[in-house]
Design a protein around this motif. Structure first.
Motif, short mmCIF file in Angstrom:
data_model
loop_
_atom_site.label_atom_id
_atom_site.label_comp_id
_atom_site.label_asym_id
_atom_site.label_seq_id
_atom_site.Cartn_x
_atom_site.Cartn_y
_atom_site.Cartn_z
N VAL A 201 36.36 56.18 38.27
CA VAL A 201 36.51 55.00 37.84
C VAL A 201 36.85 53.83 38.96
O VAL A 201 37.83 54.13 39.63
N HIS B 36 43.22 36.85 30.39
CA HIS B 36 41.71 37.13 30.10
C HIS B 36 41.16 36.21 28.96
O HIS B 36 39.85 36.28 28.79
N PRO C 10 37.59 39.57 31.94
CA PRO C 10 37.75 40.04 30.57
C PRO C 10 38.91 41.29 30.68
O PRO C 10 39.18 41.77 31.80
N TYR D 81 40.04 55.18 40.66
CA TYR D 81 41.09 56.04 40.21
C TYR D 81 39.99 57.34 39.67
O TYR D 81 39.14 57.13 38.69
N ARG E 85 33.71 54.58 30.63
CA ARG E 85 32.85 53.76 31.62
C ARG E 85 31.88 54.69 32.31
O ARG E 85 31.67 55.56 32.14
N GLY F 56 40.27 44.53 35.98
CA GLY F 56 41.08 44.92 37.04
C GLY F 56 41.97 44.04 37.71
O GLY F 56 42.43 44.01 38.99
N LYS F 57 42.23 43.08 36.90
CA LYS F 57 43.27 41.99 37.40
C LYS F 57 44.70 42.71 37.83
O LYS F 57 45.37 42.37 38.73
N SER F 58 45.29 43.57 36.76
CA SER F 58 46.37 43.89 37.09
C SER F 58 46.38 45.02 38.35
O SER F 58 47.65 44.79 38.82
N THR F 59 45.53 45.92 38.46
CA THR F 59 45.32 46.65 39.42
C THR F 59 45.50 45.84 40.80
O THR F 59 45.96 45.94 41.81
N GLY G 18 40.16 44.58 31.15
CA GLY G 18 39.75 46.01 32.11
C GLY G 18 39.19 45.42 33.43
O GLY G 18 38.41 46.30 34.01
N1 ATP Z 1 46.49 54.41 36.79
C1 ATP Z 1 45.14 54.30 36.47
N2 ATP Z 1 44.37 55.65 36.26
C2 ATP Z 1 43.19 55.25 35.85
N3 ATP Z 1 42.44 54.15 35.64
C3 ATP Z 1 43.10 53.26 35.51
C4 ATP Z 1 44.40 52.99 36.12
N4 ATP Z 1 44.82 51.94 36.12
C5 ATP Z 1 43.60 51.10 35.89
N5 ATP Z 1 42.98 51.88 35.45
C6 ATP Z 1 41.52 51.38 35.00
O1 ATP Z 1 41.10 50.37 36.09
C7 ATP Z 1 40.40 49.38 35.20
C8 ATP Z 1 41.05 47.98 35.54
O2 ATP Z 1 42.39 48.10 34.84
P1 ATP Z 1 43.26 46.84 34.82
O3 ATP Z 1 44.52 47.11 33.95
O4 ATP Z 1 43.73 46.39 36.38
O5 ATP Z 1 42.56 45.52 34.29
P2 ATP Z 1 42.65 44.37 33.65
O6 ATP Z 1 41.88 43.36 34.19
O7 ATP Z 1 44.25 43.91 34.16
O8 ATP Z 1 42.68 44.34 32.22
P3 ATP Z 1 43.72 43.73 30.99
O9 ATP Z 1 43.38 42.33 30.62
O10 ATP Z 1 43.10 44.54 29.79
O11 ATP Z 1 45.14 44.20 31.33
C9 ATP Z 1 40.30 49.71 33.77
O12 ATP Z 1 39.02 50.39 33.59
C10 ATP Z 1 41.55 50.76 33.54
O13 ATP Z 1 41.26 51.76 32.70
#
Ligand code: ATP
Length: 300
Positions: free
Chosen positions: A14, A182, A35, A11, A300, A39-42, A37
């Motif tokens: 990032v 997490h 942990p 992104y 970051r 990147g799991k949800s992404t 952030g």
């Molecule tokens: N649409 C977006 N635009 C910019 N940055 C994003 C976007 N979606 C996620 N990020 C960034 O990508 C990184 C990974 O986010 P993600 O939500 O995938 O993590 P996660 O492991 O699911 O975290 P959590 O346990 O907090 O949900 C983070 O730094 C987040 O800020």
């Protein structure tokens, strides 16, 4: 089977996911850990075809995206539902939109323990109830592949036990089950395989037992009404004793049997004596240490 190959998502400046490669096999509950952030949800969104990868690919049973709710069921964000609808109306709309038989709605509501509140508006649901509803939606198509993003959040202890049993049963039926969290403690009694990521990169992909073996410390948790006295006795035997507050001590360097023996000899009463042979939490902390500096809100 879910296959992720060199998956990357940026992104702007990032890098949320960086060259991830792993496989999620049927017949197991696979924990997807990292942990906040990490990147799991992404990653889950890319597997589901909801986000487009910057590079790399993800396939489910060889397909680039799910072939409907009969193929893949997912819980992503339990809050992402129309609060004005009833649970039943929400699931009926989903069933209709996906050509699923209406009887599945009653079946899944029963399955997740929401049959009694089927006609209540979702707006009044607790987080735990919303999680159950999201799980019901994922189960609606009776799919062979299931993905859950932080499903344990908001569940009460009874709900946690229930969801663990449900995931294990789904895996035992030969389905592919991927569950993100997490917290290692949530996965410890749920998953039998782990995919661990930090800062968007793969840290480990292995069985729970294999992962535990990476941690350094086996320990013993002990509860006693005389923690100070027991700590002194164990210290003399060369153990490292960490008070955990209240009546709890964590002991390293001695076996549970030896701790019990020494306590018995000094007539110190024990309420609990639990060997932690495989310290998953510790393995997780050690392995993600270099990947966990990022906290929500940090630049970051
Ligand atoms: N649409 C977006 N635009 C910019 N940055 C994003 C976007 N979606 C996620 N990020 C960034 O990508 C990184 C990974 O986010 P993600 O939500 O995938 O993590 P996660 O492991 O699911 O975290 P959590 O346990 O907090 O949900 C983070 O730094 C987040 O800020």
């Amino acid at each position: 089977m879910i296959e992720v190959n060199g998956l990357t998502k940026r992104y702007g400046a990032v890098t949320a996911v960086n060259g991830l490669t792993f496989t999620v096999r049927p017949g197991h509950v696979t924990g997807f850990l990292g942990p906040n952030g990490a990147g799991k949800s992404t990653t889950l969104r890319m597997i589901l075809g909801l986000n487009r990868p910057t590079s790399g690919s993800a396939t489910i049973d060889g397909r680039p995206r799910p072939a409907g709710l009969r193929h893949v069921g997912a819980l992503l964000d339990a809050g992402d539902v129309h609060g004005g609808r009833t649970a039943e109306a929400h699931l009926r709309a989903l069933a209709r939109g996906n050509g699923l038989p209406r009887r599945r709605v009653a079946e899944v509501l029963e399955e997740v323990g929401l049959a009694g509140v089927a006609r209540r508006r979702i707006g009044g649901f607790s987080l735990g109830m919303r999680q159950r509803l999201g799980i019901a939606a994922a189960l609606l198509g009776d799919p062979p592949v299931l993905m859950f993003d932080e499903p344990i959040n908001g569940l009460d202890p009874e709900g946690v036990l229930w969801v663990r049993g449900l995931f294990r049963r789904l895996a035992a039926e030969g389905r592919t089950v991927l569950v993100s969290s997490h917290l290692m403690s949530e996965m410890e009694n749920t998953a039998d395989r782990l995919v661990v990521i930090g800062r968007g990169e793969l840290i480990a992909e292995e069985s729970l037992a294999g992962f535990a073996a990476r941690g350094t410390g086996a320990s013993v948790t002990v509860r006693t009404p005389d923690p100070a006295e027991l700590a002194a006795v164990l210290g003399l035997e060369g153990a490292h004793v960490r008070p955990e507050g209240g009546d709890v001590l964590t002991v390293t360097g001695l076996s549970a049997a030896r701790v019990g023996e020494l306590a018995h000899r000094r007539r110190i009463m024990l309420y609990e004596l639990a060997p932690r042979t495989a310290s998953l939490e510790q393995a997780f902390m050690e392995l993600t240490a270099g990947h966990a500096e990022h906290r929500a809100g940090d630049p970051r």
